[in-house]
Design a protein around this motif. Structure first.
Motif, PDB file in Angstrom:
ATOM      1  N   GLY A 181     -30.814 -32.476   5.719  1.00 22.82           N
ATOM      2  CA  GLY A 181     -31.136 -30.923   6.002  1.00 22.82           C
ATOM      3  C   GLY A 181     -31.623 -30.457   4.435  1.00 22.82           C
ATOM      4  O   GLY A 181     -31.768 -31.522   3.721  1.00 22.82           O
TER       5      GLY A 181
ATOM      6  N   LEU B  97     -30.601 -27.268   1.601  1.00 21.22           N
ATOM      7  CA  LEU B  97     -29.537 -26.174   1.193  1.00 21.22           C
ATOM      8  C   LEU B  97     -30.259 -25.370   0.250  1.00 21.22           C
ATOM      9  O   LEU B  97     -30.908 -25.666  -0.682  1.00 21.22           O
ATOM     10  CB  LEU B  97     -28.254 -26.804   0.693  1.00 21.22           C
ATOM     11  CG  LEU B  97     -27.243 -25.701   0.254  1.00 21.22           C
ATOM     12  CD1 LEU B  97     -26.697 -24.867   1.349  1.00 21.22           C
ATOM     13  CD2 LEU B  97     -26.197 -26.182  -0.653  1.00 21.22           C
TER      14      LEU B  97
ATOM     15  N   ASN C 160     -17.318 -29.557   9.979  1.00 18.89           N
ATOM     16  CA  ASN C 160     -17.940 -28.573   9.300  1.00 18.89           C
ATOM     17  C   ASN C 160     -18.855 -29.117   8.224  1.00 18.89           C
ATOM     18  O   ASN C 160     -18.548 -30.081   7.638  1.00 18.89           O
ATOM     19  CB  ASN C 160     -17.129 -27.316   9.153  1.00 18.89           C
ATOM     20  CG  ASN C 160     -16.781 -26.305  10.019  1.00 18.89           C
ATOM     21  OD1 ASN C 160     -15.591 -26.194  10.048  1.00 18.89           O
ATOM     22  ND2 ASN C 160     -17.668 -25.822  10.799  1.00 18.89           N
TER      23      ASN C 160
ATOM     24  N   TYR D   9     -19.804 -22.748   0.590  1.00 23.84           N
ATOM     25  CA  TYR D   9     -20.623 -22.603   1.619  1.00 23.84           C
ATOM     26  C   TYR D   9     -19.889 -23.202   2.961  1.00 23.84           C
ATOM     27  O   TYR D   9     -19.250 -24.526   2.389  1.00 23.84           O
ATOM     28  CB  TYR D   9     -21.922 -23.087   1.423  1.00 23.84           C
ATOM     29  CG  TYR D   9     -22.886 -23.173   2.514  1.00 23.84           C
ATOM     30  CD1 TYR D   9     -23.282 -22.231   3.308  1.00 23.84           C
ATOM     31  CD2 TYR D   9     -22.756 -24.600   3.278  1.00 23.84           C
ATOM     32  CE1 TYR D   9     -24.066 -22.249   4.372  1.00 23.84           C
ATOM     33  CE2 TYR D   9     -23.360 -24.477   4.556  1.00 23.84           C
ATOM     34  CZ  TYR D   9     -24.138 -23.443   5.028  1.00 23.84           C
ATOM     35  OH  TYR D   9     -24.777 -23.497   6.448  1.00 23.84           O
ATOM     36  N   ARG D  10     -19.886 -22.762   3.763  1.00 19.33           N
ATOM     37  CA  ARG D  10     -19.544 -23.650   5.052  1.00 19.33           C
ATOM     38  C   ARG D  10     -20.516 -23.162   6.255  1.00 19.33           C
ATOM     39  O   ARG D  10     -20.662 -21.974   6.610  1.00 19.33           O
ATOM     40  CB  ARG D  10     -18.014 -23.230   5.442  1.00 19.33           C
ATOM     41  CG  ARG D  10     -17.551 -23.991   6.854  1.00 19.33           C
ATOM     42  CD  ARG D  10     -16.414 -23.142   7.462  1.00 19.33           C
ATOM     43  NE  ARG D  10     -16.656 -21.865   7.871  1.00 19.33           N
ATOM     44  CZ  ARG D  10     -16.090 -20.993   8.755  1.00 19.33           C
ATOM     45  NH1 ARG D  10     -14.970 -21.490   9.066  1.00 19.33           N
ATOM     46  NH2 ARG D  10     -16.617 -19.787   8.925  1.00 19.33           N
ATOM     47  N   ASN D  11     -21.003 -24.161   6.964  1.00 16.93           N
ATOM     48  CA  ASN D  11     -21.876 -23.769   7.932  1.00 16.93           C
ATOM     49  C   ASN D  11     -20.899 -23.200   9.350  1.00 16.93           C
ATOM     50  O   ASN D  11     -19.981 -24.196   9.549  1.00 16.93           O
ATOM     51  CB  ASN D  11     -22.595 -24.932   8.700  1.00 16.93           C
ATOM     52  CG  ASN D  11     -23.666 -24.822   9.800  1.00 16.93           C
ATOM     53  OD1 ASN D  11     -23.459 -23.561  10.334  1.00 16.93           O
ATOM     54  ND2 ASN D  11     -24.578 -25.705   9.672  1.00 16.93           N
TER      55      ASN D  11
ATOM     56  N   VAL E 165     -30.191 -30.940  10.314  1.00 17.74           N
ATOM     57  CA  VAL E 165     -29.584 -29.675  10.583  1.00 17.74           C
ATOM     58  C   VAL E 165     -30.467 -28.456  10.120  1.00 17.74           C
ATOM     59  O   VAL E 165     -30.268 -27.157  10.166  1.00 17.74           O
ATOM     60  CB  VAL E 165     -28.383 -29.503   9.816  1.00 17.74           C
ATOM     61  CG1 VAL E 165     -27.289 -30.493  10.092  1.00 17.74           C
ATOM     62  CG2 VAL E 165     -28.496 -29.723   8.099  1.00 17.74           C
TER      63      VAL E 165
ATOM     64  N   ASP F 285     -32.717 -25.968   7.592  1.00 18.87           N
ATOM     65  CA  ASP F 285     -32.530 -25.112   6.302  1.00 18.87           C
ATOM     66  C   ASP F 285     -31.311 -24.580   6.531  1.00 18.87           C
ATOM     67  O   ASP F 285     -31.029 -23.583   7.376  1.00 18.87           O
ATOM     68  CB  ASP F 285     -33.666 -24.152   5.945  1.00 18.87           C
ATOM     69  CG  ASP F 285     -34.967 -24.933   6.005  1.00 18.87           C
ATOM     70  OD1 ASP F 285     -34.878 -26.273   5.437  1.00 18.87           O
ATOM     71  OD2 ASP F 285     -35.919 -24.353   5.678  1.00 18.87           O
ATOM     72  N   LEU F 286     -30.377 -24.582   5.506  1.00 23.18           N
ATOM     73  CA  LEU F 286     -29.005 -24.090   5.277  1.00 23.18           C
ATOM     74  C   LEU F 286     -29.107 -23.136   4.149  1.00 23.18           C
ATOM     75  O   LEU F 286     -29.655 -23.387   3.218  1.00 23.18           O
ATOM     76  CB  LEU F 286     -27.799 -25.086   5.147  1.00 23.18           C
ATOM     77  CG  LEU F 286     -27.611 -26.223   6.104  1.00 23.18           C
ATOM     78  CD1 LEU F 286     -26.649 -27.055   6.074  1.00 23.18           C
ATOM     79  CD2 LEU F 286     -27.795 -25.533   7.660  1.00 23.18           C
TER      80      LEU F 286
ATOM     81  N   PHE G  56     -26.919 -20.535   1.722  1.00 18.74           N
ATOM     82  CA  PHE G  56     -25.712 -20.332   0.965  1.00 18.74           C
ATOM     83  C   PHE G  56     -25.927 -18.913   0.477  1.00 18.74           C
ATOM     84  O   PHE G  56     -26.579 -18.967  -0.442  1.00 18.74           O
ATOM     85  CB  PHE G  56     -25.065 -21.199  -0.210  1.00 18.74           C
ATOM     86  CG  PHE G  56     -23.995 -20.738  -0.759  1.00 18.74           C
ATOM     87  CD1 PHE G  56     -22.975 -20.095  -0.368  1.00 18.74           C
ATOM     88  CD2 PHE G  56     -24.020 -21.055  -2.202  1.00 18.74           C
ATOM     89  CE1 PHE G  56     -21.806 -19.657  -1.200  1.00 18.74           C
ATOM     90  CE2 PHE G  56     -22.734 -20.763  -2.849  1.00 18.74           C
ATOM     91  CZ  PHE G  56     -21.730 -19.987  -2.394  1.00 18.74           C
TER      92      PHE G  56
END
Length: 655
Positions: free
Chosen positions: A357, A359, A419, A431-433, A447, A449-450, A452
Motif C-alpha cells: 500500500g 502511507l 492491525n 498510526y493504526r488502521n 490496502v 492509501d492509508l 496518518f
C-alpha cells in the motif's frame, strides 16, 4: 586486505568443495555429533547443550574450561504469576528426550525436548519446549530454533527472558564486532574481577583499574554499551586473530522478537559471550514480560538463528571477516523464510501472505495536501491500540520502511489477524488502521492509501527537539575522562559513554536547566536526560526544568502542550504553568516507565505521548510565561529519569 569480491569467491569455492561431503550423524556416550566435513557440532544428549564446535582444525571454539552445560545453551527466566518486576528464576532448558527428525546426506535436524506436568509445579516454567539444531551439506555453520508451548490447563506464570548463550574461548576470541561503528579489541573477563576492576553505580558496569592489558586501564566495561535496536540487529559476533576465524550470529528475521523494531537488545559482551535474545525486559521494563493466565493456550517459534563460522587463509585485519559476515547475513535474509526446517510450526513461504500500500501524512497546519510518508516505519502486529506494538510480546510482528513515495510492501507474514501500525519521523503520535487485516496463505492484499493524521489542535507556537522517538538531537556532554571509552567517543555513539548523567550536576551546579524560546538552542542547551542531582554524595534532589517563552497573542481558547517522552524510569513528571510552587500541578503523568534507558546507555526506551490542555487564563499575553517540568522522584540518580523526544506548544484552534 582481502577484497570483498575475492572473499565472496573464496566463500563460494569453499562451499562448492564442501558440498561434495554429506552430513554425518553419530551417537556416542551421552553425546551426539553432527558434521559436514567443514564444521562439527557436539551436543549432550538428551539435554541438548552445545558442548563443542570444531572448525578449521580447532577442536572446540567454545570455552573448554567450562562445564559442558555452560558452553552453549538455551535458557529462560520465569516467575510466578503476578510477580512484580522483571526478575525471576533462571532456568537452563534441559531436554529430557532426543529425537532425530531428519537424517540425510543433505541435512540433519535434531530435536531436544522437554515437557511439563504438575509434579514440576514451582520447579520449572510450565512450558513444553522443543529445541532444534540443523546442519546442512556445505554449510559453514548451523541453525538453531525452538518451539515454546503453553497448554490448556497449565498454570499461569511470567516469562521475563529467553535466549541462546554461547561462551567462546577467551584464549582465542578477543575482537568483537556488531556494527560498522562499534567494533573493538575487548577486555578479558578477569578484568572485571574485584582485584582488577571497581564496581560502579550498578552491577553491570565496572571500571577497569588494573586490567591485564594496559590499554584498557581507566575504561568502563558494561554489556549495555553494546546493545542495539532489533531492526539493526542482524549480525554480530567475535573474531579470533590467531588463527583468523569469525564466530557470528545471524538473525535473518525479527518476526519472533518482542517489542517491535525499536526494541533494544544485548548482543555480545566480555566473556567472550555471544547472545541471541528473543524475549527480555531490557529497555522496556515489566511491560515486555510475557504474562500467561491459567490455561491460556500459546505457541511460538523462536528463531532460527544461524551461527556462521568464517576464516581467511592468511592474517588480515579483523574487519575483513566482519565484512564477510555482513555479506553472509544478506544471503541469509534472502533465503527467509527457510525452506528446509522440518517443524510444522515453522511456516514456509507458500504458507505466508503479503500486503502492500501507500502511507500519507496529513497535517492541515503544515499543508492542505496529503504528503507521502517518507521512510516511515510500518508493520503488522496483533490487534491493539495505537502504539501497542511496542508493548506486544506474545505474537509475531512484521515491519518495513516506506519509500520516497510512501509506498510499502510487507511479505512473508504469518497467517493471522493484525492491525497495521506506523510511525513517521518528524511527526508525533502513532498510526493504526482501525480495520484489522486477516492474512491467509499466499494472499496478496493491497490496502491502498492509508492516511496518518498526527495529533494537532492548533498552530505551532514553539517546539523543542525533533519528533523522532529519540533524545539523540539534544545536548550529549563529553564524558568524564575517568570513564571514557575511546571507541564510543564519536557520533553516533557518544551517548553510550558511562556516567553521562553525572555531567548534569557539573553543568548546573547552582540551579537547573532554563530554556528560553527564541534564544536557546536545543542542540546545546537542552540536556539529553532529565535526571536527579547528587547533593553532597549523600542525597539526591529534584531538578525542575523551566521553559520560558513570550506569548505573542491573546487568542481565546485552550492551548495544547504536546509532551513526547523517549524514555521513562519509574517517573512521575508534573507540569506547572507560571507558578513553580503550586501545590496542584496542571498535569501529572503518574508513575510511568521502567525502561532504565539512562542507566543502560540508551538514547530512548519506550515512547510516551501526553497531550495537555492549558487554559488561556493560566497564560499572560505579550509577556514572558514559563512552563515548569518537575520530577517528584528524587531518591537516586536513576529513579525518575526521563528523556524527552519532543515538546510543542500549540495555539488555540482556529475557527
Amino acid at each position: 586486505m582481502l577484497s570483498l569480491d575475492t572473499l565472496y569467491l573464496t566463500r563460494a569455492q569453499r562451499s562448492s568443495t564442501m558440498a561434495a561431503v554429506g552430513v554425518n550423524l553419530s551417537f556416542h556416550d551421552n553425546h551426539v555429533v553432527v558434521s559436514n566435513g567443514f564444521v562439527q557440532i557436539t551436543l549432550s544428549t538428551p539435554e541438548g547443550h552445545i558442548t563443542g564446535i570444531q572448525y578449521k582444525g580447532i577442536n572446540n571454539l567454545l570455552e573448554v574450561i567450562n562445564d559442558e552445560s555452560n558452553r552453549g545453551y538455551w535458557d529462560l527466566v520465569w516467575s510466578p504469576h503476578r510477580s512484580p518486576g522483571t526478575t525471576g528464576t533462571s532456568e537452563r532448558i534441559v531436554g529430557t528426550s532426543c529425537e532425530v527428525i531428519v537424517e540425510t546426506e543433505d541435512q540433519v535436524e535434531l530435536s531436544f525436548s522437554r515437557t511439563w506436568n504438575s509434579s514440576l509445579q514451582g520447579k520449572h516454567a510450565p512450558l513444553k519446549i522443543d529445541k532444534r539444531f540443523v546442519l546442512l551439506r556445505g554449510s559453514s555453520g548451523f541453525y538453531s530454533y525452538a518451539i515454546y508451548e503453553h497448554l490448556e490447563g497449565w498454570p499461569s506464570f511470567n516469562l521475563a527472558e529467553t535466549r541462546i548463550v554461547f561462551k567462546l574461548r577467551k584464549d582465542k576470541f578477543h575482537y568483537m564486532a556488531m556494527s560498522d561503528d562499534r567494533h573493538r579489541h575487548m577486555p578479558l573477563p578477569e578484568d572485571r574481577s574485584s582485584n582488577r576492576g571497581k564496581p560502579l553505580a550498578y552491577p553491570e558496569a565496572v571500571l577497569l583499574v588494573n586490567p591485564v592489558e594496559a590499554e584498557f586501564k581507566g575504561q568502563v566495561d558494561d554489556k549495555y554499551q553494546y546493545s542495539c535496536e532489533t531492526q539493526d540487529l542482524k549480525v554480530h559476533g567475535w573474531i579470533s586473530t590467531d588463527p583468523p576465524i569469525g564466530f557470528w550470529q545471524i538473525t535473518p528475521s525479527n518476526e519472533f522478537r518482542t517489542g517491535g523494531p525499536t526494541k533494544q537488545e544485548l548482543t555480545s559482551h566480555v566473556g567472550p559471550i555471544n547472545l541471541a535474545m528473543f524475549v527480555s525486559a531490557h529497555y522496556g521494563g515489566s511491560d515486555l514480560v510475557i504474562k500467561f493466565e491459567d490455561g491460556e493456550k500459546w505457541k511460538k517459534v523462536f528463531g532460527p538463528v544461524f551461527m556462521y563460522l568464517s576464516s581467511t587463509s592468511t592474517q588480515h585485519e579483523p574487519l575483513t571477516l566482519w565484512n564477510d559476515a555482513k555479506n553472509q547475513m544478506l544471503e541469509e535474509v534472502g533465503k527467509w523464510p527457510y525452506s528446509f526446517l522440518a517443524s510444522k510450526d515453522f511456516h514456509h513461504a507458500h504458507e505466508r501472505g503479503r500486503i502492500s500500500g501507500r502511507l500519507f501524512v496529513y497535517d492541515r497546519f503544515i499543508t492542505d495536501e496529503h504528503t507521502s510518508a517518507i521512510g516511515a516505519s510500518i508493520g503488522l502486529a496483533l490487534p491493539g491500540d495505537p502504539g501497542s506494538w511496542q508493548h506486544e510480546n506474545k505474537g509475531y510482528q512484521f515491519w518495513s520502511k516506506t519509500d520516497v513515495e510512501g509506498r510499502f510492501s510487507i511479505k512473508n507474514i504469518l497467517p493471522g489477524t493484525y492491525n497495521v501500525y506506523a510511525w513517521v519521523n518528524g511527526f508525533i503520535g502513532d498510526y493504526r488502521n482501525i480495520n484489522t487485516i486477516t492474512i491467509t496463505p499466499v494472499c496478496d492484499i493491497v490496502v491502498g492509501d492509508l492516511v496518518f493524521e498526527p495529533p494537532r489542535d492548533g498552530p505551532t507556537l514553539w517546539e523543542i527537539g525533533i519528533p523522532n522517538r529519540s533524545a539523540a538531537e539534544f545536548h550529549i556532554p563529553d564524558s568524564d575522562p575517568m570513564y571514557t571509552n575511546k571507541f564510543l567517543a564519536h557520533e553516533p555513539n557518544r551517548f553510550r559513554q558511562y556516567g553521562l548523567w553525572e555531567r548534569y550536576a557539573r553543568l548546573y551546579p547552582h540551579g537547573d536547566l532554563v530554556f528560553t524560546i527564541g534564544q536557546s538552542d536545543y542542540k546545546k542547551d537542552w540536556f539529553f536526560a532529565h535526571v536527579n542531582k547528587n547533593k553532597y554524595n549523600i542525597i539526591y534532589e529534584k531538578t525542575p526544568w523551566t521553559i520560558k517563552f513570550k506569548l505573542n497573542d491573546d487568542k481565546n481558547g485552550t492551548y495544547k502542550l504536546r509532551l513526547a517522552l523517549a524514555s521513562a524510569q519509574l517517573s512521575d513528571l508534573q507540569v506547572r504553568v507560571n507558578d513553580p510552587n503550586s501545590d496542584s500541578p496542571l498535569f501529572s503523568t503518574g508513575v510511568i516507565g521502567g525502561d532504565n534507558a539512562v542507566a543502560r546507555h540508551g538514547i530512548h526506551g519506550l515512547y510516551w505521548l501526553f497531550n495537555i490542555d492549558i487554559p488561556e487564563k493560566l497564560l499572560t499575553p505579550y509577556r514572558e510565561n514559563a512552563i515548569y517540568l518537575t520530577k517528584i522522584n528524587a531518591e537516586t540518580v536513576f529513579l525518575g529519569g526521563i528523556m524527552y523526544d519532543y515538546i510543542r506548544l500549540e495555539g488555540p484552534p482556529s475557527s
